[in-house]
Write an enzyme that holds these catalytic residues in place. Sequence first.
Site, PDB file in Angstrom:
ATOM      1  N   ASN A 194      37.813  58.181  26.914  1.00 39.30           N
ATOM      2  CA  ASN A 194      36.576  57.805  27.597  1.00 39.30           C
ATOM      3  C   ASN A 194      36.231  56.368  27.193  1.00 39.30           C
ATOM      4  OD1 ASN A 194      33.441  59.532  28.151  1.00 39.30           O
ATOM      5  ND2 ASN A 194      33.855  57.379  28.341  1.00 39.30           N
ATOM      6  N   ASP A 246      28.469  60.184  35.170  1.00 35.63           N
ATOM      7  CA  ASP A 246      27.397  60.655  34.306  1.00 35.63           C
ATOM      8  C   ASP A 246      26.114  59.849  34.612  1.00 35.63           C
ATOM      9  OD1 ASP A 246      28.971  58.513  33.344  1.00 35.63           O
ATOM     10  OD2 ASP A 246      28.192  58.736  31.316  1.00 35.63           O
ATOM     11  N   GLU A 254      25.340  46.628  36.754  1.00 33.92           N
ATOM     12  CA  GLU A 254      26.255  47.765  36.746  1.00 33.92           C
ATOM     13  C   GLU A 254      26.317  48.482  38.097  1.00 33.92           C
ATOM     14  OE1 GLU A 254      26.531  51.855  34.040  1.00 33.92           O
ATOM     15  OE2 GLU A 254      24.583  50.967  34.506  1.00 33.92           O
TER      16      GLU A 254
END
Length: 663
Positions: free
Chosen positions: A273, A403, A598
């Site tokens: 991850n 997420d 982002e």
Amino acid sequence: MGIILLTKKKRNFKQAALYTGTILAGLLYMSCSKKFSESQTFFNLPVDKTMHDLLAGYDTDGDKKITKDDAPQKDYYMVSTKGDTVIIRNTYYLSNLLQELAIAHEEQHDSLRISLSRIQEPPAERISRRIRTHFWDDLTRTIDEEGLNRITEDEKMHDSHQRIYVPYHDSTGIEYFLELQKRRRNLEVVILPPVISAEYVRSINTRPGILSLKIENGKGVPFVVPGGRFNEMYGWDSYFEGKGLIIDGRLELAKAMVDNFCYQVKYYGKILNANRSYYLTRTQPPFLSSFIREVYEATPARERSNEWLAHSLSMAIKEYKEVWMDCKRYTPETGLNRYYAGGLGIPPETEPGHFRSILQEYADKYNLSVLTFEERYKSGEIKDAELDRYFVHDRTLRESGHDTTWRLDNVAADLNCVDLNSLLYKYEKDFEYLIDTYFKGDYTAENGESYTTAYWHEKAATRRMKMKQYLWDAEKQCFFDYNIKTEKLTDFMSATNFFPLWAGLCTEDEAESLVSIMMTELKAQGGILASSKASTIKYATNDVQRQWDYPNGWAPHQMLLWKGLLDYGYESEAREMIYRWLWTITQNAVDYNGTIPEKYDVVNSTHKVYAEYGNVGTEFAYITKSGFGWMNASYQYGLSLLPEDYVHKLDNLEKPEEVFGRQ
């Protein structure tokens, strides 16, 4: 607002043409003077004084940026080296000037010689140039003596130690870091056990650290981080960043990232991850085969190394088999795959209080305060199977890269996801292609196992058949995730449902249906939505806005689906969605001092996202030094696909509805 050009001999405002509708209009000259030459106009500016004057006059909200939210009260005058006086009345030009001054200040220059053309640089050109010449460098890291401070002194370490964990079998890394430890008193080197259990990972949660990456020739092999608080090498982010690096001629850096991925597979057993200690049991969406293939084929033929390809392919096959096929991530009842993260308890990277409402229910059940219950549950003193299962789903949701989203909430580990199986189909097709093209149809991996082109062709064909059997909704003519517990398809409309276009596993008829649905359900003003509004409303159980859902859009979804559209011949749809996304990035950068974050709210085409984790990349002073990794890549990739006349429209900030008509 625009820019008015005056001579120092005569200031005739009546004859000065004003801003007429595009960002670049406004370079003007007086009829009474010689023609004004932008390319030959320079200014010598004292750095600190000019920065102070700009902020005092134009940064009215005090955020150390000049944006459309400010309300300047006066014109800004500059005198060129030739004596011409220029008045700047344009937020974009003023913010460009502030940014260039900030760079000079950072480099400790007392004065800045700057051209008017740099101040007026077309926005698409400026964004692309900054990504190419500044952002990638600022996002590059190494795990070695030179690069350690930048990572180990961030807020995620929680204490004064520079703590680094090194794999048990990496003799090169162990030797390097133990020697380094002798010279750095605050460096703590921890050698990981040969077998890393979930219990071990939980035991080191109070001692977080960086996981080492490849050391070669006495130096850390470099990699690119996403940016902001994400100051480590991430799994699927890296692939998209790599695409941007290849476009920008940074092939060696992209290749180095593949090398670090192969190191992770070899020594940690998976692509992590991210390389933090608390991610040891968790991977992310698999893109290694695509990354290898694209790096290798971007390498000039005379410089290609068959040895590098053979090793990289061996590590990708190892990942495919051990991470995805020979473990809980494979579901034999369907022959397909799911995300399934290991680990125990609460994901340690989450912010304090993130799970407060969930934990409160269980604290009440045990008649404890929520803080006491949380500590006793974290330590393993309290065991609760139902809560354990909730966190299996939560960790799995994080492993998926999404997420969080209502699509996966409290159900992630039970789903054969469309995105994952599309990615693994792509692995199988990439293995088939690479072995056929570069190994004459027969390849022996480093563990001695042999593979043929036919072997991988059959694997891909089987997966495609299984996906059509379990993930295709014949009535809706679309792919959806399949719940292996309920044995039913979900109906959540997500951008991930369309990954089969990118993987190339659709028939022409299936592609036609998917494109029609995507352009109806997920097209927004600023790009492709992460999920539809209807699905988000249907499955939300509270008012928390999940960041991977409506109204947000993300770079990886855009990039994958652009390619899918192009591969199936939907060029006009691809061009429209590319333009919409790049326009959103460009408009926000123009209005907000170069901001490249982002993610975006693509319904309102804004970086002002009101989701659970905010928006990384929006907090900076004077100038953004790095943008955001996959956002940078999406800009460069999009520009590489967009016809020149559409780039010109971007520079003029022509709105999507002006270019393509109302939705």
